[in-house]
Design an enzyme around this catalytic site. Structure first.
Site, PDB file in Angstrom:
ATOM      1  N   ARG A 159      62.796  26.506  67.250  1.00 51.83           N
ATOM      2  CA  ARG A 159      62.559  26.405  65.822  1.00 51.83           C
ATOM      3  C   ARG A 159      62.983  25.035  65.309  1.00 51.83           C
ATOM      4  NH1 ARG A 159      59.133  29.976  63.224  1.00 51.83           N
ATOM      5  NH2 ARG A 159      59.283  31.986  64.275  1.00 51.83           N
TER       6      ARG A 159
ATOM      7  N   ILE B   9      63.855  34.719  75.460  1.00 55.93           N
ATOM      8  CA  ILE B   9      63.147  33.550  76.001  1.00 55.93           C
ATOM      9  C   ILE B   9      64.031  32.774  76.960  1.00 55.93           C
ATOM     10  CG2 ILE B   9      62.048  31.359  75.406  1.00 55.93           C
ATOM     11  CD1 ILE B   9      61.228  32.717  72.730  1.00 55.93           C
TER      12      ILE B   9
ATOM     13  N   GLU C  78      56.164  22.146  58.562  1.00 55.16           N
ATOM     14  CA  GLU C  78      54.898  22.343  59.275  1.00 55.16           C
ATOM     15  C   GLU C  78      53.776  22.625  58.283  1.00 55.16           C
ATOM     16  OE1 GLU C  78      55.522  25.449  62.157  1.00 55.16           O
ATOM     17  OE2 GLU C  78      57.016  24.311  63.267  1.00 55.16           O
TER      18      GLU C  78
ATOM     19  N   HIS D 161      53.110  23.967  67.290  1.00 54.17           N
ATOM     20  CA  HIS D 161      53.740  25.293  67.224  1.00 54.17           C
ATOM     21  C   HIS D 161      52.829  26.371  67.817  1.00 54.17           C
ATOM     22  CE1 HIS D 161      56.858  27.800  64.773  1.00 54.17           C
ATOM     23  NE2 HIS D 161      56.629  28.317  65.964  1.00 54.17           N
TER      24      HIS D 161
END
Length: 345
Positions: free
Chosen positions: A264, A183, A293, A312
């Site tokens: 994260r 990423i 979460e 997310h």
């Protein structure tokens, strides 16, 4: 003929898995499918259910999953759990293809002991997350969130055109990218297109020749934090990176800087971030992932006007679904053909 069990969900659709497997390996196999209700139903965590220790994120009751897999030799899934106890009831299972960046729903030690090959799909959503990160950065730097929220309240923020209140262009900013993996490298490439000065911190990799020639700098963490107008996180969660953004590292950031986390939640001490946003040391933050979460309704960061939050979803795109299914199907094809895997775990 191979017996293949596919356990998908409402993101990684079982039919997409099946179609890609048929494209790659033909339709001469016995394929059965099951759809789990995620994301409409949240995932479980291994510490919360007896016998599922070591599994970080998964969905599905152990007995139901074992019954569905049955005598299948190959399992393709995103979220179905495989604990040590479950694997003892699946002696015919030989290959598990997990369409995630890591097999967090599998007891890898138990799989190795049972002689089961596990493969995954690293980078499946790298492009999606990188694009989302650029959107998050632009939402903060160009005051898109600020203007939107004001208009929703009936306020016309013409004052955002004032020189002392308006946003900044990426072409005149320095952006620090922490993590230079699947990423992070894509985020760097996208930032370069804006003419951004890019700093990278990742002690385990070297910059590509292309990035070096474009003026990207590989720097120490403290240097990146003190020089960057905006910092974006992209490392994996390890013991070394857990809470890497804490009271000390936030204090080292440039006054008025922006913080972005689309990686994260455990990478960040959110209490320390809250304190720095309230004090004004940091001007804004965009948060896509969280340590818990879903986030609690009374979470303090939900109340701050200089924070953008999303649930997310950075890795969610139609292309992620098809690309991950293609990667998993290729692993199935190679297994059937007696070839080594591309992405063994």
């Amino acid at each position: 003929m191979k017996k293949i069990a596919i356990i998908g969900d409402r993101f990684m659709l079982p039919d997409v898995f099946r179609d890609k497997i048929v494209e790659a390996s033909g339709d001469g196999h016995e394929i059965r499918t099951l759809e789990l209700p995620w994301p409409d139903v949240p995932m479980e965590h291994g510490y919360a259910v007896e016998g599922m220790d070591g599994l970080k994120e998964y969905l599905g009751k152990a007995d139901d999953i074992v019954e569905f897999i049955g005598d299948a030799e190959i399992l393709v899934t995103q979220l179905a759990p495989l604990s040590r106890g479950m694997l003892t009831s699946l002696p015919g299972l030989k290959l598990v293809a997990v369409s995630r960046g890591g097999p967090v729903n599998i007891d890898m030690s138990a799989a190795r002991d049972a002689g089961i090959s596990v493969v995954n799909t690293p980078g499946r959503n790298a492009s999606a997350v990188a694009e989302f990160t650029l959107g998050a950065i632009l939402a903060e730097t160009r005051l898109i969130r600020t203007g939107h929220e004001a208009l929703r309240k009936g306020e016309w923020r013409g004052d955002l055109y004032r020189a002392d209140r308006t946003g900044r262009e990426l072409s005149e900013m320095t952006v620090g990218v922490i993590g230079y993996g699947n990423i992070g490298t894509k985020v760097v490439r996208l930032l370069r297109a804006f003419g951004t000065k890019v700093l990278v911190h990742d002690p385990y990799v070297q910059l590509s020749a292309d990035d070096l020639n474009a003026g990207v700098e590989h720097v120490a963490l403290d240097d990146l934090l003190s020089r960057s107008d905006l910092v974006t996180l992209h490392p994996r969660v390890t013991e070394e990176t857990r809470n890497m953004m804490n009271a000390e590292t936030f204090a080292n950031m440039k006054p008025g800087a922006i913080f972005v986390n689309t990686a994260r939640g455990p990478l960040c001490d959110y209490h320390a971030l809250y304190e720095n946003l309230v004090s004004g040391h940091l001007s804004a933050a965009m948060l896509e992932t969280f340590s818990v979460e879903p986030v609690p309704e009374d979470w303090p960061l939900l109340q701050l006007p200089n924070v953008t939050l999303t649930p997310h979803i950075a890795g969610a795109s139609v292309r992620t679904v098809t690309y991950a299914a293609e990667m998993a199907a290729e692993e199935v094809r190679r297994y059937i053909a007696g070839l080594p895997p591309v992405n063994p775990c």
